[in-house]
Design an enzyme around this catalytic site. Sequence first.
Site, PDB file in Angstrom:
ATOM      1  N   SER A 427      -1.846   0.905   1.738  1.00 28.35           N
ATOM      2  CA  SER A 427      -2.865   1.215   0.730  1.00 28.35           C
ATOM      3  C   SER A 427      -4.260   0.838   1.212  1.00 28.35           C
ATOM      4  O   SER A 427      -5.239   1.170   0.575  1.00 28.35           O
ATOM      5  CB  SER A 427      -2.548   0.492  -0.577  1.00 28.35           C
ATOM      6  OG  SER A 427      -2.353  -0.880  -0.337  1.00 28.35           O
ATOM      7  N   HIS A 448      -0.030   7.864   1.620  1.00 29.43           N
ATOM      8  CA  HIS A 448      -0.261   6.828   0.610  1.00 29.43           C
ATOM      9  C   HIS A 448       0.151   7.302  -0.780  1.00 29.43           C
ATOM     10  O   HIS A 448      -0.511   8.139  -1.383  1.00 29.43           O
ATOM     11  CB  HIS A 448      -1.751   6.423   0.641  1.00 29.43           C
ATOM     12  CG  HIS A 448      -2.102   5.393  -0.381  1.00 29.43           C
ATOM     13  ND1 HIS A 448      -3.320   5.358  -1.022  1.00 29.43           N
ATOM     14  CD2 HIS A 448      -1.377   4.362  -0.883  1.00 29.43           C
ATOM     15  CE1 HIS A 448      -3.321   4.348  -1.882  1.00 29.43           C
ATOM     16  NE2 HIS A 448      -2.168   3.735  -1.808  1.00 29.43           N
ATOM     17  N   GLU A 460      -2.086  10.620  -0.825  1.00 32.44           N
ATOM     18  CA  GLU A 460      -3.144  10.807   0.179  1.00 32.44           C
ATOM     19  C   GLU A 460      -2.487  10.925   1.554  1.00 32.44           C
ATOM     20  O   GLU A 460      -1.710  10.055   1.954  1.00 32.44           O
ATOM     21  CB  GLU A 460      -4.107   9.609   0.184  1.00 32.44           C
ATOM     22  CG  GLU A 460      -5.020   9.553  -1.023  1.00 32.44           C
ATOM     23  CD  GLU A 460      -5.941   8.329  -0.986  1.00 32.44           C
ATOM     24  OE1 GLU A 460      -7.167   8.513  -1.003  1.00 32.44           O
ATOM     25  OE2 GLU A 460      -5.438   7.188  -0.942  1.00 32.44           O
ATOM     26  N   ASN A 498      -8.446   4.287  -3.365  1.00 27.01           N
ATOM     27  CA  ASN A 498      -8.596   2.842  -3.557  1.00 27.01           C
ATOM     28  C   ASN A 498     -10.024   2.375  -3.307  1.00 27.01           C
ATOM     29  O   ASN A 498     -10.468   1.385  -3.870  1.00 27.01           O
ATOM     30  CB  ASN A 498      -7.621   2.075  -2.650  1.00 27.01           C
ATOM     31  CG  ASN A 498      -6.244   1.977  -3.286  1.00 27.01           C
ATOM     32  OD1 ASN A 498      -6.080   2.327  -4.449  1.00 27.01           O
ATOM     33  ND2 ASN A 498      -5.263   1.529  -2.533  1.00 27.01           N
TER      34      ASN A 498
END
Length: 713
Positions: A427, A448, A460, A498
């Site tokens: 992540s 991800h 992702e 993120n």
Amino acid sequence: MDKTFNLAKREDGIAVLTMDVPGESMNTLRAEFGPEISQVLADIKGDSSIKGLVLISGKKDSFVAGADISMLDACETAADAKQLSQQGHIVFNELESLSIPVIAAINGACLGGGLELALACHQRICSLNSKTMMGVPEVQLGLLPGGGGTQRLPRLVGITSALDMMLTGKQLRPKQALKLGLIDDMVPESILLQTAVEMALKGKRVSSKPKQSMINRVLEGTNAGRSIIFDQAGKQVQKKTQGNYPAPAKIIDCVRQGMAKGIVKGLEVEANHFADLVVSKESEALRSIFFATTEMKKESGAGDAKPRSVKKVMVLGGGLMGGGIASVTTTKAKIPARVKDISEQGLSNALSYAYKLLDKGVKRRHMTPAVRDNLMSLMTTTTEYKGIKDADIVVEAVFEDLNLKHQMVKDVERECGENTIFASNTSSLPIAQIAQAATRPENVIGLHYFSPVEKMPLVEVIAHKKTSAETIATTVAFARKQGKTPIVVQDGAGFYVNRILALYMNEAAQLLLEGRAVEALDKALVKFGFPVGPMTLLDEVGIDVGAKISPILEGELGARFLAPAAFDKLLADERKGRKNNKGFYLYGSKSKKKTKQVDSSVYGVLGLRTPENSNEHSSELAEMSQRCVVQMLNEAVRCLEEGIIASPRDGDIGAIFGIGFPPFLGGPFHYIDTLGADALVSKLEAYQAEFGDRFTPCDQLRKMAKDGVKFFG
């Protein structure tokens, strides 16, 4: 010109009208079909030898998937949209007023305008095909059923059931539709037409009362009872939408007025409300998401590169993420997955996780135990590198430790084939750093997922400089098979989702430390349109997870990612969130009430006074949400500027599907266009003067503000 509607007369006097839009894989309704249908209906009326009509689709696995959405985008004014709705009303009324019995024979998707077409028929029968689904999902595009659905549906299945279908957009399987009285019969696909013809030969029948529970029958039978239903529905809608979506309230109004004043008035209200919604900014934003995701499905993510086929998958790590990834691989993609973990406990956790998810389907009667067991048999486990030589892709889901991930890369290169893709579900760690241990870095990629894997639609796909185009294309195709919406992002700490989330969360933390109440912060962002507030999200994700990611982002991207030091105190107090029943909110036995309660001891841990008043004024709530959101918007543009995301479209899809950015705003980039880059820059500069350089507007935003340009034309 090829016709869409073809009429064939049978010797028994039943005519079969087949809808088959030339050159398309699915049927959709378009305005230009109006004259053609009217002509066919006039021919039927003028032919006394026709004793009944069966309407069927010429497409495999699809009846009518709904109205053509691009037709709505062509509407320049509300008057144009109203005309569309009224045209539909005219045609469907003509169909309904035929003196002969009209039967809809439904196989496959029968949605939106397709179901409204079926509702205008006198009876409906559907196939038991697993692809057969019925529903009115218009609300998901910020619209309402504009072809008479708000009037015919409540009269057929009752007000409560109709509102439930229209306000949620949920799709019904044949058994559910039969139970509700939406259809009259269901049969195997092989005898669908034959049974529909037999139905038509029996002649017109008097429409029966809706199939309802005793309480609904009592409530819907009186004006006072109906008022209670509409008021309750209104309250629930307001709570769920926070007033951000206009369609649900308009749906309720259409049904309310139609049931009180009759169908003619109801159709007029429906056409007016439909027209207002088509030109609303909310529906425009929701339709843009629909078009974007449809467009993305056709892209490989790597230009002309062709994906390799994936016949076997290996998942490293049997934790929550590993179990979830293995589960969507076997159940959605139907690809065998082998899970490797160092402990037997981890492996049994992964298996029971997948079993529980499938068993839900059995309990809801969506699948048989045999189907569940067959899907479970696609998942195998091992504590050693055995039975994985032929894995086409290895998804690594171990915890965030670079040395451990380096070891995994070496193990996989040693044990698997030379084309095996190594996909890391990290992540925050840059993929290039993970690929440093590889002798074949072109096969290393980031994949991800978001937690919980089975529910979160986004993934992702992260390419580093040496990732090959074929690896990207294969990974994108694999993610789509798992039922995910993949966006390709370039390598960098935090990737895209993120990274923009971190600044938003940090700002919420700053507000908390300035003395704002936990529940006020959550309320502010939910009112703005996020599914949950930042404090709830931190509890769900894990305060410890947030603490691990922050230093990585700060180290790679700079001081604006510095998390408030006070958060170390939370970890020192063993507060990890929901996972250990200790966070910003009370969990487990401590949480007595139905609504979530704040654990007020958290303020003392952070060295803060407990706020006296958590009922902030709406202007204060708006100010709080604005401070968090502008951070996210600024960082999203910075990601575009740095080439982390390929386009504003990808940035919008990533934020909506990855972190629940309010869909009615169309995503960060659509929202910036609505605000105006100049207005956003002014806000950021004002905050920069007050709170410091973490609010510095990025260069691209400044340039856009100066030139007066937008992301979307």
